[in-house]
Design an enzyme around this catalytic site. Structure first.
Site, PDB file in Angstrom:
ATOM      1  N   GLU A 184       0.756  -1.150  -0.066  1.00  0.00           N
ATOM      2  CA  GLU A 184      -0.089  -0.124   0.045  1.00  0.00           C
ATOM      3  C   GLU A 184       0.822   1.257   0.148  1.00  0.00           C
ATOM      4  OE1 GLU A 184      -2.614  -0.587   3.325  1.00  0.00           O
ATOM      5  OE2 GLU A 184      -3.460  -2.416   2.379  1.00  0.00           O
ATOM      6  N   ASN A 225       2.186  -4.711  -3.569  1.00  0.00           N
ATOM      7  CA  ASN A 225       0.594  -5.036  -3.024  1.00  0.00           C
ATOM      8  C   ASN A 225      -0.089  -3.515  -2.861  1.00  0.00           C
ATOM      9  OD1 ASN A 225      -1.160  -7.293  -2.803  1.00  0.00           O
ATOM     10  ND2 ASN A 225      -1.322  -6.682  -0.442  1.00  0.00           N
ATOM     11  N   HIS A 261     -10.193  -5.794  -2.623  1.00  0.00           N
ATOM     12  CA  HIS A 261     -11.382  -5.666  -1.457  1.00  0.00           C
ATOM     13  C   HIS A 261     -12.578  -5.124  -2.616  1.00  0.00           C
ATOM     14  CE1 HIS A 261      -9.003  -7.396   1.609  1.00  0.00           C
ATOM     15  NE2 HIS A 261      -8.106  -6.476   1.324  1.00  0.00           N
ATOM     16  N   GLU A 289      -6.255 -10.401  -2.239  1.00  0.00           N
ATOM     17  CA  GLU A 289      -6.878 -10.221  -0.891  1.00  0.00           C
ATOM     18  C   GLU A 289      -8.377 -10.057  -1.150  1.00  0.00           C
ATOM     19  OE1 GLU A 289      -5.522  -7.155   1.764  1.00  0.00           O
ATOM     20  OE2 GLU A 289      -3.331  -7.537   1.118  1.00  0.00           O
ATOM     21  N   ASP A 291     -12.106 -10.054  -1.556  1.00  0.00           N
ATOM     22  CA  ASP A 291     -13.452 -10.319  -0.982  1.00  0.00           C
ATOM     23  C   ASP A 291     -14.648  -9.299  -1.710  1.00  0.00           C
ATOM     24  OD1 ASP A 291     -12.718  -7.874   0.331  1.00  0.00           O
ATOM     25  OD2 ASP A 291     -12.125  -9.032   2.269  1.00  0.00           O
TER      26      ASP A 291
HETATM   27  O1  G2I Z   1      -7.468  -3.993   5.986  1.00  0.00           O
HETATM   28  C1  G2I Z   1      -7.860  -5.222   5.273  1.00  0.00           C
HETATM   29  C2  G2I Z   1      -6.478  -5.832   4.683  1.00  0.00           C
HETATM   30  C3  G2I Z   1      -5.893  -4.550   3.689  1.00  0.00           C
HETATM   31  N1  G2I Z   1      -4.593  -5.034   3.108  1.00  0.00           N
HETATM   32  C4  G2I Z   1      -3.662  -5.481   3.757  1.00  0.00           C
HETATM   33  C5  G2I Z   1      -3.921  -6.386   4.663  1.00  0.00           C
HETATM   34  O2  G2I Z   1      -2.886  -6.842   5.788  1.00  0.00           O
HETATM   35  C6  G2I Z   1      -5.219  -5.966   5.759  1.00  0.00           C
HETATM   36  O3  G2I Z   1      -5.623  -7.210   6.538  1.00  0.00           O
HETATM   37  C7  G2I Z   1      -6.273  -6.665   7.738  1.00  0.00           C
HETATM   38  C8  G2I Z   1      -6.586  -7.838   8.548  1.00  0.00           C
HETATM   39  O4  G2I Z   1      -7.306  -8.448   7.751  1.00  0.00           O
HETATM   40  C9  G2I Z   1      -7.179  -7.552   9.681  1.00  0.00           C
HETATM   41  O5  G2I Z   1      -7.275  -8.696  10.580  1.00  0.00           O
HETATM   42  O6  G2I Z   1      -5.596  -5.737   8.635  1.00  0.00           O
HETATM   43  C10 G2I Z   1      -6.056  -5.275   9.479  1.00  0.00           C
HETATM   44  C11 G2I Z   1      -5.241  -4.201  10.146  1.00  0.00           C
HETATM   45  O7  G2I Z   1      -5.387  -3.117   9.166  1.00  0.00           O
HETATM   46  C12 G2I Z   1      -6.269  -6.469  10.419  1.00  0.00           C
HETATM   47  O8  G2I Z   1      -7.022  -6.041  11.599  1.00  0.00           O
HETATM   48  C13 G2I Z   1      -6.480  -6.066  12.716  1.00  0.00           C
HETATM   49  C14 G2I Z   1      -7.337  -5.435  13.953  1.00  0.00           C
HETATM   50  O9  G2I Z   1      -7.162  -3.913  13.470  1.00  0.00           O
HETATM   51  C15 G2I Z   1      -6.717  -5.361  15.090  1.00  0.00           C
HETATM   52  O10 G2I Z   1      -7.582  -4.855  16.201  1.00  0.00           O
HETATM   53  C16 G2I Z   1      -6.582  -6.983  15.722  1.00  0.00           C
HETATM   54  O11 G2I Z   1      -5.858  -7.231  16.713  1.00  0.00           O
HETATM   55  O12 G2I Z   1      -6.454  -7.356  13.172  1.00  0.00           O
HETATM   56  C17 G2I Z   1      -5.745  -7.713  14.454  1.00  0.00           C
HETATM   57  C18 G2I Z   1      -5.826  -9.126  14.701  1.00  0.00           C
HETATM   58  O13 G2I Z   1      -6.961  -9.834  14.548  1.00  0.00           O
END
Ligand code: G2I
Length: 474
Positions: A184, A225, A261, A289, A291
């Site tokens: 990003e 990415n 996304h 990614e 969805d």
């Molecule tokens: O935001 C969606 C994706 C966008 N592209 C990069 C990816 O790395 C990103 O993935 C998401 C995860 O799927 C989430 O699971 O990235 C988020 C953070 O920006 C992740 O969220 C975080 C929560 O914000 C936290 O509170 C939590 O502790 O997930 C953590 C683990 O569950």
């Protein structure tokens, strides 16, 4: 069981991570015949007439391999048991750690590393003959606070980044097929995003990170990415210009990841054209990614629209040789980031919250050349899933759902194949005799209306293995 493949063996014979983007050996693995319609769960059908079994369709990874593509999912390491683990291992040929390899996860305190979840995912992938997409080395988000709160000279910041890449890529050298090295980097208008890295090191942090990653594992495919770069637009054109200039400068760059996304009904019409223009630059393209989110509640019209959207994305990738495959960002609605980030939205993945495949699952399979068998209309089905599992115990559930039919009472039966024992059930009365289990409705939940469902649960014990049994509803 670990893969017998030596860590240093060339991947070109087993993976779409090749320069041509095509696998010379499609993954066509024998699958248990009891799996129904590629479903997460073994279901039983009760129709108005005879119960009809659904055909055993091929897992997505096998269908994808036959097309020279990979099919992947993001995963959470701690969930890789029970039904979640069964589906992750059976249906997908790529795994991306959703969070486990981010800097904040692996080095929460400076110099203190936690590789447990990342290791677990890599080990699982090797045991299931899967490739790992490492995610992600350089990002503005999910960094440890010691890093973001620190005050660093540019030289020190560069050293920290170099060491981080060396340490993480080096640890998994030969075991991670591709890295999202930089995640990003752009704003929507195509300018560079202001981040710790850009602000401290200038735009060349990207070239440096790629160069350091190549040095740490020369065999890994190196990606940039981003999101909102699926169609031709200002942001994807900035990414295109960057990749072009990196190639011209001889900086190692092997691919671009289009996160995808997407919003229901909004697959960019220029998706294939955009994939093709990157391919023409001489890099691979992966959908990383995927969805498709919708306003909740979902209904059959939205799910059909979503299926068409998934199919359109798959078709665009299939149409371009250097598109290596697609990864979904969590395969089940219960494991998706969407509801937390977009309140009121969700249902974005190919499986529902109970691990039953949705129309989107069938659309992906069909795009990949597979056939799927829709459940007959006018049926009630029972689906068994393991929702949690620990040393000697597990929690299971059975969901009875009706569509075009209804029940006023129900009874579900199965045989445990590996010595499992039910200890305690709720929302049903269960009895076990030898391997045979029967569960019937409680006084208050015998009625399953058309379009409705009832779920009951139980705790049990297991040892050795805990296979999902075939359930009968009658
Ligand atoms: O935001 C969606 C994706 C966008 N592209 C990069 C990816 O790395 C990103 O993935 C998401 C995860 O799927 C989430 O699971 O990235 C988020 C953070 O920006 C992740 O969220 C975080 C929560 O914000 C936290 O509170 C939590 O502790 O997930 C953590 C683990 O569950």
């Amino acid at each position: 069981m670990r893969s017998s493949r030596p860590a240093t063996s060339p991947r070109s014979s087993r993976s779409p991570f090749t320069s041509s983007g095509r696998s010379s050996r499609p993954r066509l693995r024998a699958r248990p015949a009891v799996l129904l319609a590629g479903a997460a769960v073994v279901g039983a059908l009760l129709t108005a007439g005879a119960g009809t079994a659904r055909a055993a369709d091929a897992p997505l990874r096998d269908l994808a391999a036959a097309q020279g593509k990979a099919m992947g999912t993001a995963v959470t390491g701690s969930k890789l048991t029970g039904t979640y683990g069964d589906i992750a291992g059976r249906e997908f040929s790529w795994l991306t750690p959703g969070n486990a390899m981010k800097w904040g996860s692996v080095e929460p305190a400076q110099g203190t590393f936690d590789w447990a979840e990342a290791d677990r995912i890599v080990n699982f992938a090797e045991a299931h003959d899967q490739d790992v997409r490492g995610h992600t080395l350089v990002w503005h988000s999910q960094n440890p606070s010691w890093l973001t709160d620190g005050s660093w000279t540019p030289a020190r910041l560069g050293t920290l980044l170099h060491d981080h890449i060396d340490t993480e890529v080096g640890r998994y050298k030969g075991r991670v097929a591709a890295w999202d090295v930089v995640n990003e980097p752009f704003n929507e208008d195509g300018t560079y995003r202001s981040t710790l890295w850009y602000d401290g090191l200038g735009a060349d942090y990207i070239a440096d990170a790629l160069t350091w990653a190549r040095a740490a594992d020369p065999a890994a495919r190196l990606y940039i990415n981003d999101y909102n770069v699926e169609g031709v637009n200002a942001k994807s054109t900035a990414l295109y210009d960057l990749v072009k200039s990196l190639k011209e400068r001889g900086v190692p760059i092997d691919g671009v990841g289009l996160q995808a996304h997407l919003i229901l009904g909004q697959v960019p019409s220029t998706l294939q054209q955009n994939i093709q223009r990157f391919a023409d630059l001489g890099v691979d393209v992966a959908i990383t990614e995927l969805d498709v989110r919708m306003q909740l509640p979902s209904d059959s019209a939205k799910l059909a629209r979503q299926a068409a959207d998934y199919q359109a994305v798959m078709n665009a990738c299939l149409a371009v040789t250097r598109c290596t495959g697609a990864t979904v960002w969590g395969f089940a609605d219960s494991d998706s980031w969407i509801p937390d980030t977009f309140p009121g939205q969700g249902a974005a993945t190919p499986y529902d919250e109970n691990y039953a495949p949705k129309p989107a699952y069938r659309a992906i399979a069909e795009a990949l050349g597979g056939t799927t068998t829709e459940p007959p209309t006018g049926a009630c089905t029972a689906a068994y899933s393991v929702t949690g599992q620990w040393n000697t115990g597990f929690t299971g559930q059975v969901r009875i759902a009706c569509s075009g039919a209804a029940l006023s009472s129900w009874k579900v039966g199965w045989n445990f194949g590996a010595g499992q024992q039910i200890a305690q059930a709720w929302n049903a009365t269960c009895a076990q005799s030898g391997a045979a289990v029967t569960c019937s409705n409680a006084s208050y939940n015998g009625t399953v209306p058309d379009g409705g469902s009832v779920t009951f649960g139980f705790n049990g014990s297991w040892s050795g293995s805990n296979p999902v049994p075939t359930v009968t509803l009658g």
